[in-house]
Scaffold this active site. Structure first.
Site, PDB file in Angstrom:
ATOM      1  N   THR A  98      81.130   9.560 -48.048  1.00 60.06           N
ATOM      2  CA  THR A  98      80.717   8.942 -46.772  1.00 60.06           C
ATOM      3  C   THR A  98      81.810   7.968 -46.315  1.00 60.06           C
ATOM      4  O   THR A  98      82.752   7.683 -47.054  1.00 60.06           O
ATOM      5  CB  THR A  98      79.390   8.144 -46.928  1.00 60.06           C
ATOM      6  N   GLU A 124      75.835  10.689 -55.476  1.00 61.35           N
ATOM      7  CA  GLU A 124      74.878  11.069 -54.421  1.00 61.35           C
ATOM      8  C   GLU A 124      73.677  11.809 -55.001  1.00 61.35           C
ATOM      9  O   GLU A 124      73.779  12.475 -56.036  1.00 61.35           O
ATOM     10  CB  GLU A 124      75.575  11.954 -53.370  1.00 61.35           C
ATOM     11  N   ASP A 142      78.857   8.481 -61.821  1.00 59.84           N
ATOM     12  CA  ASP A 142      79.116   7.044 -61.679  1.00 59.84           C
ATOM     13  C   ASP A 142      80.590   6.749 -61.977  1.00 59.84           C
ATOM     14  O   ASP A 142      81.006   6.749 -63.142  1.00 59.84           O
ATOM     15  CB  ASP A 142      78.198   6.284 -62.646  1.00 59.84           C
ATOM     16  N   LEU A 189      85.288   2.837 -53.010  1.00 54.69           N
ATOM     17  CA  LEU A 189      83.903   2.652 -53.461  1.00 54.69           C
ATOM     18  C   LEU A 189      83.253   1.483 -52.738  1.00 54.69           C
ATOM     19  O   LEU A 189      83.901   0.470 -52.481  1.00 54.69           O
ATOM     20  CB  LEU A 189      83.862   2.332 -54.958  1.00 54.69           C
ATOM     21  N   TYR A 248      81.341 -13.305 -45.042  1.00 55.35           N
ATOM     22  CA  TYR A 248      82.189 -12.220 -45.526  1.00 55.35           C
ATOM     23  C   TYR A 248      83.425 -12.757 -46.249  1.00 55.35           C
ATOM     24  O   TYR A 248      83.424 -12.926 -47.449  1.00 55.35           O
ATOM     25  CB  TYR A 248      82.556 -11.218 -44.399  1.00 55.35           C
ATOM     26  N   LYS A 276      87.209  -9.207 -52.598  1.00 56.64           N
ATOM     27  CA  LYS A 276      88.343  -8.576 -51.895  1.00 56.64           C
ATOM     28  C   LYS A 276      89.656  -9.288 -52.240  1.00 56.64           C
ATOM     29  O   LYS A 276      90.698  -8.649 -52.336  1.00 56.64           O
ATOM     30  CB  LYS A 276      88.099  -8.576 -50.383  1.00 56.64           C
TER      31      LYS A 276
HETATM   32  P1  NAD Z   1      80.235   3.874 -47.781  1.00 55.72           P
HETATM   33  O1  NAD Z   1      78.947   3.263 -48.203  1.00 55.72           O
HETATM   34  O2  NAD Z   1      80.234   4.711 -46.551  1.00 55.72           O
HETATM   35  O3  NAD Z   1      80.859   4.781 -48.966  1.00 55.72           O
HETATM   36  C1  NAD Z   1      80.795   4.416 -50.294  1.00 55.72           C
HETATM   37  C2  NAD Z   1      81.246   5.569 -51.180  1.00 55.72           C
HETATM   38  O4  NAD Z   1      81.222   5.104 -52.548  1.00 55.72           O
HETATM   39  C3  NAD Z   1      80.337   6.807 -51.139  1.00 55.72           C
HETATM   40  O5  NAD Z   1      81.119   7.976 -51.254  1.00 55.72           O
HETATM   41  C4  NAD Z   1      79.477   6.660 -52.408  1.00 55.72           C
HETATM   42  O6  NAD Z   1      78.976   7.882 -52.937  1.00 55.72           O
HETATM   43  C5  NAD Z   1      80.511   6.060 -53.341  1.00 55.72           C
HETATM   44  N1  NAD Z   1      79.920   5.346 -54.473  1.00 55.72           N
HETATM   45  C6  NAD Z   1      79.141   4.235 -54.479  1.00 55.72           C
HETATM   46  N2  NAD Z   1      78.835   3.890 -55.746  1.00 55.72           N
HETATM   47  C7  NAD Z   1      79.437   4.794 -56.556  1.00 55.72           C
HETATM   48  C8  NAD Z   1      79.516   4.978 -57.954  1.00 55.72           C
HETATM   49  N3  NAD Z   1      78.918   4.138 -58.812  1.00 55.72           N
HETATM   50  N4  NAD Z   1      80.213   6.042 -58.427  1.00 55.72           N
HETATM   51  C9  NAD Z   1      80.830   6.928 -57.585  1.00 55.72           C
HETATM   52  N5  NAD Z   1      80.805   6.780 -56.244  1.00 55.72           N
HETATM   53  C10 NAD Z   1      80.121   5.733 -55.745  1.00 55.72           C
HETATM   54  O7  NAD Z   1      81.266   2.668 -47.687  1.00 55.72           O
HETATM   55  P2  NAD Z   1      82.484   2.293 -46.715  1.00 55.72           P
HETATM   56  O8  NAD Z   1      81.989   1.343 -45.674  1.00 55.72           O
HETATM   57  O9  NAD Z   1      83.249   3.502 -46.319  1.00 55.72           O
HETATM   58  O10 NAD Z   1      83.361   1.408 -47.705  1.00 55.72           O
HETATM   59  C11 NAD Z   1      84.429   1.936 -48.482  1.00 55.72           C
HETATM   60  C12 NAD Z   1      85.472   0.850 -48.658  1.00 55.72           C
HETATM   61  O11 NAD Z   1      85.993   0.486 -47.360  1.00 55.72           O
HETATM   62  C13 NAD Z   1      84.909  -0.462 -49.261  1.00 55.72           C
HETATM   63  O12 NAD Z   1      85.871  -1.026 -50.113  1.00 55.72           O
HETATM   64  C14 NAD Z   1      84.736  -1.344 -48.029  1.00 55.72           C
HETATM   65  O13 NAD Z   1      84.771  -2.720 -48.317  1.00 55.72           O
HETATM   66  C15 NAD Z   1      85.949  -0.909 -47.210  1.00 55.72           C
HETATM   67  N6  NAD Z   1      85.858  -1.275 -45.777  1.00 55.72           N
HETATM   68  C16 NAD Z   1      84.750  -0.961 -45.055  1.00 55.72           C
HETATM   69  C17 NAD Z   1      84.676  -1.362 -43.721  1.00 55.72           C
HETATM   70  C18 NAD Z   1      83.451  -1.058 -42.886  1.00 55.72           C
HETATM   71  O14 NAD Z   1      83.328  -1.633 -41.780  1.00 55.72           O
HETATM   72  N7  NAD Z   1      82.579  -0.181 -43.325  1.00 55.72           N
HETATM   73  C19 NAD Z   1      85.758  -2.032 -43.134  1.00 55.72           C
HETATM   74  C20 NAD Z   1      86.891  -2.285 -43.889  1.00 55.72           C
HETATM   75  C21 NAD Z   1      86.939  -1.901 -45.227  1.00 55.72           C
END
Ligand code: NAD
Length: 397
Positions: free
Chosen positions: A52, A76, A113, A141, A237, A246
């Protein structure tokens, strides 16, 4: 079964397989139309957190810009006859079937995991069977908890301010109403636990293992995602528990960079990405309201981006662009949040923030777009999907 959205707070507990397919397909089409070719594009890519959000877009970009083989890791829920899988499970299913239809490259996935030793070992074995070293690692992640593989202790991440109570307005997305929130500061053990989950420790374990197994190619790039964000979310944040994690991730990048230069000739970076709607970001207080306003401001300036636009830009203009060196800020970080954090955008956010009320929410922000984007994360709201049709939850396409 006919599947409808069932939203509980900041999650949707159902997902629609055909809508998830549509979500992935549109990202593939965007990548095919907007990627720049380069002889330096990666050929074998590992994405940790690939189902995702930013990780999914990263895998799609790798697979459809330079036809890389990919290995995706995610956690998932699979489907049952009468219960849909989680959206990420269907996204992955869609990714694999679209890649097979287009007959591009080889794609393998591990549903497990990522924090555990057993999952890491499974990835190592699979990587070896795919026949070569990775030239790009994406660590994406986002998890609320982590079991430490060394002592089995469970660490939980929390979203709290540090040192002082935080008060602001936030959006009750179910009721489309603004309300005041007050969040007590985190204890020192909550800060430490959040760093354990979302800091750089697990990223370093992955990197060490891949180096030890000789699975990183010369010139391999190793990227983890971070966020900084605006003044209105600073206390919860960047200056809060997640911000500490972070910072730890960013310090880890510099240690991993030194190690990679020495051991495989590669480099490690943090990429600071912009705020988008994902399952992870919708859980953060204040962020849905900020993102609704950000959408409006950036759309008016014609520089709005979602995950796929950000990652295609990261490939085109940062990792594999024309400049010989990857462009970074004074702290060595890749910045994809440059448009979000521009003075033009942030001054507008500060000007508008105090004026938003429940009554003017829809005219002052793009809350409706936020809601649509949220539903699309779970495969709902696509105009070319028939949501009245029965769908096979286990073999949907
Ligand atoms: P998301 O929730 O869409 O995706 C998380 C992913 O991690 C998924 O594929 C999920 O299956 C996987 N995951 C979670 N726990 C797991 C585990 N124990 N083992 C294996 N896989 C696992 O998250 P996102 O928003 O895309 O965030 C991803 C990164 O991007 C993070 O570091 C987040 O801080 C960073 N980020 C996000 C944003 C935002 O606005 N969403 C902005 C900047 C940076």
């Amino acid at each position: 079964m006919i599947v409808k959205p069932r939203i509980k707070g900041f999650v949707c507990i159902t997902s629609h397989p055909k809508g998830c397919y549509e979500n992935v397909k549109r990202q593939v089409d965007y990548t095919l139309a907007n990627s720049k070719s380069s002889s330096r594009l990666p050929k074998r890519v590992l994405v940790i957190g690939s189902s995702t959000g930013y990780g999914l877009s990263s895998r799609i970009t790798a697979a459809f810009s330079g036809k890389a083989d990919t290995l995706g890791v995610f956690f998932e829920r699979p489907p049952k006859e009468d219960k849909p899988a989680s959206a990420g499970f269907y996204n992955n299913y869609a990714f694999e079937s679209i890649s097979a239809e287009l007959g591009t490259s080889v794609h393998k996935s591990v549903n497990g995991d990522a924090f555990s030793d057993s999952c890491k070992q499974e990835v190592v074995e699979l990587a070896k069977s795919m026949g070569g070293k990775f030239d790009l690692i994406i660590y994406s992640l986002a998890s609320p908890r982590r079991i430490d593989p060394l002592d089995g202790q469970i660490h939980k991440a929390c979203l709290k301010p540090i040192g002082a109570i935080y008060k602001n307005k936030t959006l009750d997305t179910d009721r489309a109403e603004l309300k005041d929130i007050t969040i007590e500061p985190a204890s020192s053990s909550e800060i430490d636990s959040t760093i354990k989950v979302m800091g750089g420790e697990d990223w370093a374990l992955w990197t060490d293992l891949l180096l030890q197994e000789n699975l990183l190619a010369k010139d391999c790039l190793n990227i983890a995602y971070s966020y900084i964000g605006p003044e209105v979310t600073q206390p919860i944040y960047r200056n809060g528990t997640i911000g500490r994690a972070k910072e730890h991730l960013e310090h880890t990048a510099s240690a991993l960079n030194t190690k990679m230069i020495q051991q495989c000739g590669g480099q490690a970076f943090v990429s600071v990405n912009k705020a988008v709607v994902t399952q992870a970001s919708s859980a953060i207080p204040v962020v849905p309201l900020y993102v609704s306003l950000l959408f409006k401001v950036m759309r008016e300036l014609n520089n709005h981006e979602g995950c796929i636009e950000q990652i295609v830009r990261m490939f085109n203009e940062r990792l594999y662009g024309e400049e010989e060196k990857i462009p970074v800020d004074e702290s060595g970080r890749i910045r994809l949040d440059d448009w979000e954090m521009s003075n033009e955008v942030q001054c507008e956010i500060i000007n508008q923030w105090s004026k938003i009320t429940s009554e003017n929410l829809n005219s002052m922000t793009n809350f409706e777009e936020y809601q649509n984007e949220f539903l699309k994360l779970f495969g709902f709201g696509f105009d070319n999907v028939n949501y009245e049709e029965d769908v096979d939850l286990v073999s949907p396409f």
